[in-house]
Design a protein around this motif. Structure first.
Motif, PDB file in Angstrom:
ATOM      1  N   GLY A   1      39.367 -68.066  14.197  1.00 23.10           N
ATOM      2  CA  GLY A   1      40.716 -68.056  13.639  1.00 23.10           C
ATOM      3  C   GLY A   1      41.136 -66.674  13.202  1.00 23.10           C
ATOM      4  O   GLY A   1      42.307 -66.296  13.334  1.00 23.10           O
ATOM      5  N   SER A   2      40.189 -65.904  12.673  1.00 24.59           N
ATOM      6  CA  SER A   2      40.492 -64.531  12.256  1.00 24.59           C
ATOM      7  C   SER A   2      40.906 -63.687  13.449  1.00 24.59           C
ATOM      8  O   SER A   2      41.879 -62.927  13.389  1.00 24.59           O
ATOM      9  CB  SER A   2      39.270 -63.916  11.570  1.00 24.59           C
ATOM     10  N   LEU A   3      40.172 -63.810  14.542  1.00 26.75           N
ATOM     11  CA  LEU A   3      40.508 -63.038  15.743  1.00 26.75           C
ATOM     12  C   LEU A   3      41.879 -63.424  16.271  1.00 26.75           C
ATOM     13  O   LEU A   3      42.677 -62.559  16.651  1.00 26.75           O
ATOM     14  CB  LEU A   3      39.441 -63.247  16.818  1.00 26.75           C
ATOM     15  N   GLU A   4      42.181 -64.709  16.300  1.00 23.01           N
ATOM     16  CA  GLU A   4      43.471 -65.170  16.808  1.00 23.01           C
ATOM     17  C   GLU A   4      44.615 -64.617  15.955  1.00 23.01           C
ATOM     18  O   GLU A   4      45.658 -64.197  16.473  1.00 23.01           O
ATOM     19  CB  GLU A   4      43.512 -66.697  16.815  1.00 23.01           C
ATOM     20  N   ALA A   5      44.411 -64.570  14.641  1.00 22.25           N
ATOM     21  CA  ALA A   5      45.453 -64.092  13.735  1.00 22.25           C
ATOM     22  C   ALA A   5      45.674 -62.593  13.848  1.00 22.25           C
ATOM     23  O   ALA A   5      46.778 -62.101  13.579  1.00 22.25           O
ATOM     24  CB  ALA A   5      45.092 -64.450  12.298  1.00 22.25           C
ATOM     25  N   ASN A   6      44.641 -61.861  14.266  1.00 19.80           N
ATOM     26  CA  ASN A   6      44.711 -60.393  14.230  1.00 19.80           C
ATOM     27  C   ASN A   6      44.655 -59.731  15.597  1.00 19.80           C
ATOM     28  O   ASN A   6      44.501 -58.522  15.685  1.00 19.80           O
ATOM     29  CB  ASN A   6      43.561 -59.854  13.365  1.00 19.80           C
ATOM     30  N   ARG A   7      44.817 -60.514  16.643  1.00 23.95           N
ATOM     31  CA  ARG A   7      44.678 -59.974  17.998  1.00 23.95           C
ATOM     32  C   ARG A   7      45.611 -58.790  18.243  1.00 23.95           C
ATOM     33  O   ARG A   7      45.212 -57.760  18.789  1.00 23.95           O
ATOM     34  CB  ARG A   7      44.916 -61.070  19.028  1.00 23.95           C
ATOM     35  N   ASP A   8      46.859 -58.916  17.830  1.00 23.25           N
ATOM     36  CA  ASP A   8      47.824 -57.835  18.034  1.00 23.25           C
ATOM     37  C   ASP A   8      47.638 -56.715  17.011  1.00 23.25           C
ATOM     38  O   ASP A   8      47.795 -55.532  17.328  1.00 23.25           O
ATOM     39  CB  ASP A   8      49.259 -58.362  17.945  1.00 23.25           C
ATOM     40  N   PHE A   9      47.281 -57.070  15.808  1.00 26.47           N
ATOM     41  CA  PHE A   9      47.171 -56.095  14.721  1.00 26.47           C
ATOM     42  C   PHE A   9      46.178 -54.991  15.055  1.00 26.47           C
ATOM     43  O   PHE A   9      46.420 -53.816  14.774  1.00 26.47           O
ATOM     44  CB  PHE A   9      46.747 -56.808  13.437  1.00 26.47           C
ATOM     45  N   VAL A  10      45.059 -55.340  15.665  1.00 28.73           N
ATOM     46  CA  VAL A  10      44.008 -54.348  15.884  1.00 28.73           C
ATOM     47  C   VAL A  10      44.306 -53.417  17.054  1.00 28.73           C
ATOM     48  O   VAL A  10      43.694 -52.359  17.180  1.00 28.73           O
ATOM     49  CB  VAL A  10      42.635 -55.011  16.102  1.00 28.73           C
ATOM     50  N   VAL A  11      45.250 -53.789  17.928  1.00 28.89           N
ATOM     51  CA  VAL A  11      45.549 -52.911  19.063  1.00 28.89           C
ATOM     52  C   VAL A  11      46.884 -52.191  18.912  1.00 28.89           C
ATOM     53  O   VAL A  11      47.117 -51.173  19.562  1.00 28.89           O
ATOM     54  CB  VAL A  11      45.539 -53.699  20.396  1.00 28.89           C
ATOM     55  N   LYS A  12      47.764 -52.702  18.065  1.00 25.42           N
ATOM     56  CA  LYS A  12      49.071 -52.076  17.886  1.00 25.42           C
ATOM     57  C   LYS A  12      49.087 -51.264  16.597  1.00 25.42           C
ATOM     58  O   LYS A  12      48.840 -50.076  16.596  1.00 25.42           O
ATOM     59  CB  LYS A  12      50.175 -53.140  17.900  1.00 25.42           C
ATOM     60  N   GLY A  13      49.361 -51.936  15.489  1.00 24.29           N
ATOM     61  CA  GLY A  13      49.318 -51.227  14.216  1.00 24.29           C
ATOM     62  C   GLY A  13      50.208 -50.011  14.213  1.00 24.29           C
ATOM     63  O   GLY A  13      51.332 -50.020  14.696  1.00 24.29           O
ATOM     64  N   TYR A  14      49.699 -48.899  13.681  1.00 27.21           N
ATOM     65  CA  TYR A  14      50.509 -47.680  13.585  1.00 27.21           C
ATOM     66  C   TYR A  14      49.877 -46.523  14.356  1.00 27.21           C
ATOM     67  O   TYR A  14      49.916 -45.381  13.956  1.00 27.21           O
ATOM     68  CB  TYR A  14      50.743 -47.286  12.124  1.00 27.21           C
ATOM     69  N   GLY A  15      49.316 -46.811  15.506  1.00 32.55           N
ATOM     70  CA  GLY A  15      48.778 -45.743  16.348  1.00 32.55           C
ATOM     71  C   GLY A  15      47.345 -46.013  16.713  1.00 32.55           C
ATOM     72  O   GLY A  15      46.719 -46.961  16.262  1.00 32.55           O
ATOM     73  N   GLN A  16      46.822 -45.166  17.571  1.00 30.73           N
ATOM     74  CA  GLN A  16      45.453 -45.326  18.035  1.00 30.73           C
ATOM     75  C   GLN A  16      44.518 -44.604  17.068  1.00 30.73           C
ATOM     76  O   GLN A  16      44.087 -43.484  17.309  1.00 30.73           O
ATOM     77  CB  GLN A  16      45.325 -44.778  19.450  1.00 30.73           C
ATOM     78  N   ASN A  17      44.196 -45.290  15.994  1.00 33.75           N
ATOM     79  CA  ASN A  17      43.451 -44.676  14.900  1.00 33.75           C
ATOM     80  C   ASN A  17      42.045 -45.246  14.776  1.00 33.75           C
ATOM     81  O   ASN A  17      41.782 -46.375  15.174  1.00 33.75           O
ATOM     82  CB  ASN A  17      44.193 -44.876  13.577  1.00 33.75           C
ATOM     83  N   LEU A  18      41.194 -44.465  14.172  1.00 33.43           N
ATOM     84  CA  LEU A  18      39.858 -44.919  13.847  1.00 33.43           C
ATOM     85  C   LEU A  18      39.974 -46.068  12.857  1.00 33.43           C
ATOM     86  O   LEU A  18      40.632 -45.949  11.829  1.00 33.43           O
ATOM     87  CB  LEU A  18      39.050 -43.761  13.268  1.00 33.43           C
ATOM     88  N   MET A  19      39.334 -47.194  13.161  1.00 39.41           N
ATOM     89  CA  MET A  19      39.438 -48.371  12.301  1.00 39.41           C
ATOM     90  C   MET A  19      38.247 -48.442  11.355  1.00 39.41           C
ATOM     91  O   MET A  19      37.099 -48.322  11.777  1.00 39.41           O
ATOM     92  CB  MET A  19      39.522 -49.648  13.135  1.00 39.41           C
ATOM     93  N   ARG A  20      38.545 -48.652  10.071  1.00 41.83           N
ATOM     94  CA  ARG A  20      37.519 -48.705   9.032  1.00 41.83           C
ATOM     95  C   ARG A  20      37.518 -50.074   8.359  1.00 41.83           C
ATOM     96  O   ARG A  20      38.554 -50.570   7.921  1.00 41.83           O
ATOM     97  CB  ARG A  20      37.793 -47.638   7.975  1.00 41.83           C
ATOM     98  N   LEU A  21      36.336 -50.687   8.316  1.00 41.93           N
ATOM     99  CA  LEU A  21      36.155 -51.926   7.586  1.00 41.93           C
ATOM    100  C   LEU A  21      35.458 -51.625   6.268  1.00 41.93           C
ATOM    101  O   LEU A  21      34.415 -50.958   6.251  1.00 41.93           O
ATOM    102  CB  LEU A  21      35.297 -52.910   8.388  1.00 41.93           C
ATOM    103  N   THR A  22      36.037 -52.077   5.156  1.00 38.71           N
ATOM    104  CA  THR A  22      35.392 -51.896   3.858  1.00 38.71           C
ATOM    105  C   THR A  22      34.588 -53.140   3.509  1.00 38.71           C
ATOM    106  O   THR A  22      35.091 -54.262   3.614  1.00 38.71           O
ATOM    107  CB  THR A  22      36.422 -51.625   2.755  1.00 38.71           C
ATOM    108  N   MET A  23      33.328 -52.925   3.113  1.00 38.89           N
ATOM    109  CA  MET A  23      32.450 -54.012   2.728  1.00 38.89           C
ATOM    110  C   MET A  23      32.380 -54.089   1.201  1.00 38.89           C
ATOM    111  O   MET A  23      31.844 -53.198   0.541  1.00 38.89           O
ATOM    112  CB  MET A  23      31.050 -53.783   3.305  1.00 38.89           C
ATOM    113  N   PHE A  24      32.984 -55.146   0.645  1.00 36.65           N
ATOM    114  CA  PHE A  24      32.826 -55.457  -0.769  1.00 36.65           C
ATOM    115  C   PHE A  24      31.701 -56.490  -0.878  1.00 36.65           C
ATOM    116  O   PHE A  24      31.598 -57.386  -0.047  1.00 36.65           O
ATOM    117  CB  PHE A  24      34.113 -56.059  -1.348  1.00 36.65           C
ATOM    118  N   THR A  25      30.897 -56.493  -1.838  1.00 40.26           N
ATOM    119  CA  THR A  25      30.771 -55.546  -2.913  1.00 40.26           C
ATOM    120  C   THR A  25      29.390 -54.933  -2.776  1.00 40.26           C
ATOM    121  O   THR A  25      28.441 -55.636  -2.423  1.00 40.26           O
ATOM    122  CB  THR A  25      30.933 -56.302  -4.247  1.00 40.26           C
ATOM    123  N   GLY A  26      29.223 -53.635  -3.100  1.00 36.95           N
ATOM    124  CA  GLY A  26      27.959 -52.954  -2.851  1.00 36.95           C
ATOM    125  C   GLY A  26      26.835 -53.408  -3.767  1.00 36.95           C
ATOM    126  O   GLY A  26      26.915 -54.427  -4.450  1.00 36.95           O
TER     127      GLY A  26
END
Length: 368
Positions: free
Chosen positions: A135-160
């Motif tokens: 479901g997460s992939l389906e919701a974000n399919r466009d977000f990860v390829v469009k967004g605001y440019g071809q940028n390095l994508m960073r995932l933040t892992m909470f909590t350390g």
């Protein structure tokens, strides 16, 4: 990275990045390679084509990770209202979100874990395999390829590691447990479990999304000083952090540490764990950190705050001087410029005209 001659057309503005903090929208320029490619060159220890900037990193925080909703950091296609933030994290600990500070804290007065030697008896053990990844992939399919440019994508892992310990037994007991010989074995057992858990979550994310940079969120200090000694971090956190970093590297992820506080004396521990980059708060002297450790870890550095309301020509002159003063150091040990600095007091201001001219003059200088 192969050098590409500079063209004035590169300064054409294609759009703007979302504003962050007190800083305005930075410009998306007509760069000869994508900002992602330029940043990956830096992380691969190659010389980039220009000085990379913080705004060129695209943060991603999918809702499928429970901690993102709890901590108020859901950054995906379907945005959430602040009223939805907070609640129980994946261990069942209750968090309260404060819109005033844009962050969350554990609900005070009732630590989840009463006996650290049996911490797993007091919490809900997470099961990432049961989360709705499809479901997460389906919701974000466009977000990860469009967004605001071809940028390095960073995932933040909470909590350390230390932050998780605090969330379970509160700060004072957590600080004592880090140095109490009777408690340390239980802390190690918790941290080892967390490492296994975070590796499992990261592997799930990497199966779906083109993440380039994993950021672990683990504050180690206050505005005044570090919470603990370097020896304590080496003994209690580094073995687990190193295992997490090594796993990320093995699957093609670079590793960034988000750790607030005035913690210069703990940077050697980051380096020993293999951390690729650290983004200090503005309360630190980032240039001093860079001069001390820039040959061993990528430091996000902050230029001096630029005055508001200057003409483009005045910002251009400031940027030219800034590049002339710093480009040889950058050539030797590249860094990332905090064009939208971590300033909790809103006193830092970096103008978009200044950053565009930093791009121009660094491109010209590095083209030689």
């Amino acid at each position: 990275m192969d050098r590409i001659p500079f063209s004035p057309e590169e300064l054409n503005v294609l759009g703007k990045y979302p504003a962050r903090g007190a800083n305005p929208n930075m410009m998306i320029l007509n760069t000869p390679v994508t900002p992602k490619e330029n940043l990956l060159a830096l992380y691969r220890k190659e010389l980039p084509l220009w000085v990379p900037q913080f705004c060129e990193i695209k943060p991603f925080g999918p809702r499928v990770l429970p901690e993102n909703q709890v901590r108020g950091m859901v950054l995906e296609a379907n945005r959430m209202a602040p009223s939805e933030f907070g609640g129980p994290d994946m261990f069942g600990v209750e968090w309260v979100f404060s819109p005033d500070i844009g962050g969350s804290m554990v609900k005070p007065g009732a630590p989840k874990v009463k006996d650290l030697s049996h911490w797993e008896d007091y919490v809900t053990l997470p099961d990432p395999d049961s989360w709705d990844w499809a479901g997460s992939l389906e919701a974000n399919r466009d977000f990860v390829v469009k967004g605001y440019g071809q940028n390095l994508m960073r995932l933040t892992m909470f909590t350390g590691y230390f932050e998780r310990l605090i969330s379970l037994i509160d700060f004072e007991d957590a600080a004592v447990a880090m140095i109490d010989e009777d408690e340390q074995e239980h802390v190690h057992r918790l941290f080892s479990y967390l490492t296994d858990l975070y590796i499992k979550i990261i592997d799930h994310v990497m199966e779906l999304y083109p993440i380039n940079l994993l950021q672990l969120h683990d504050d180690w200090g206050s505005q005044m000083e570090a919470f603990f000694s370097l020896d304590t971090v080496r003994e209690m956190i580094v073995p687990h952090l190193k295992r997490l970093v090594e796993h990320c590297h093995s699957i093609g992820l670079f590793f960034d540490l988000h750790s607030c506080g005035r913690i210069k004396r703990l940077v050697p521990a980051m380096i020993e764990a293999g951390v690729d980059s650290w983004q200090p708060q503005a309360i630190n002297d980032t240039w001093d950190l860079y001069r001390t450790y820039g040959d061993k870890i990528i430091i996000f550095v902050i230029p001096e705050s630029t005055p508001k309301g200057l003409s483009p020509e005045e910002y251009d002159a400031m940027a030219r001087q800034w590049v002339e003063e710093n480009i040889e150091a950058f050539r030797a040990h590249p860094f990332i410029m905090l064009s939208t600095p971590m300033d909790p007091f809103g006193k830092m201001y970096i103008d978009p005209e200044f950053t565009r001219s930093v791009y121009k003059y660094s491109r010209l200088a590095l083209d030689k």
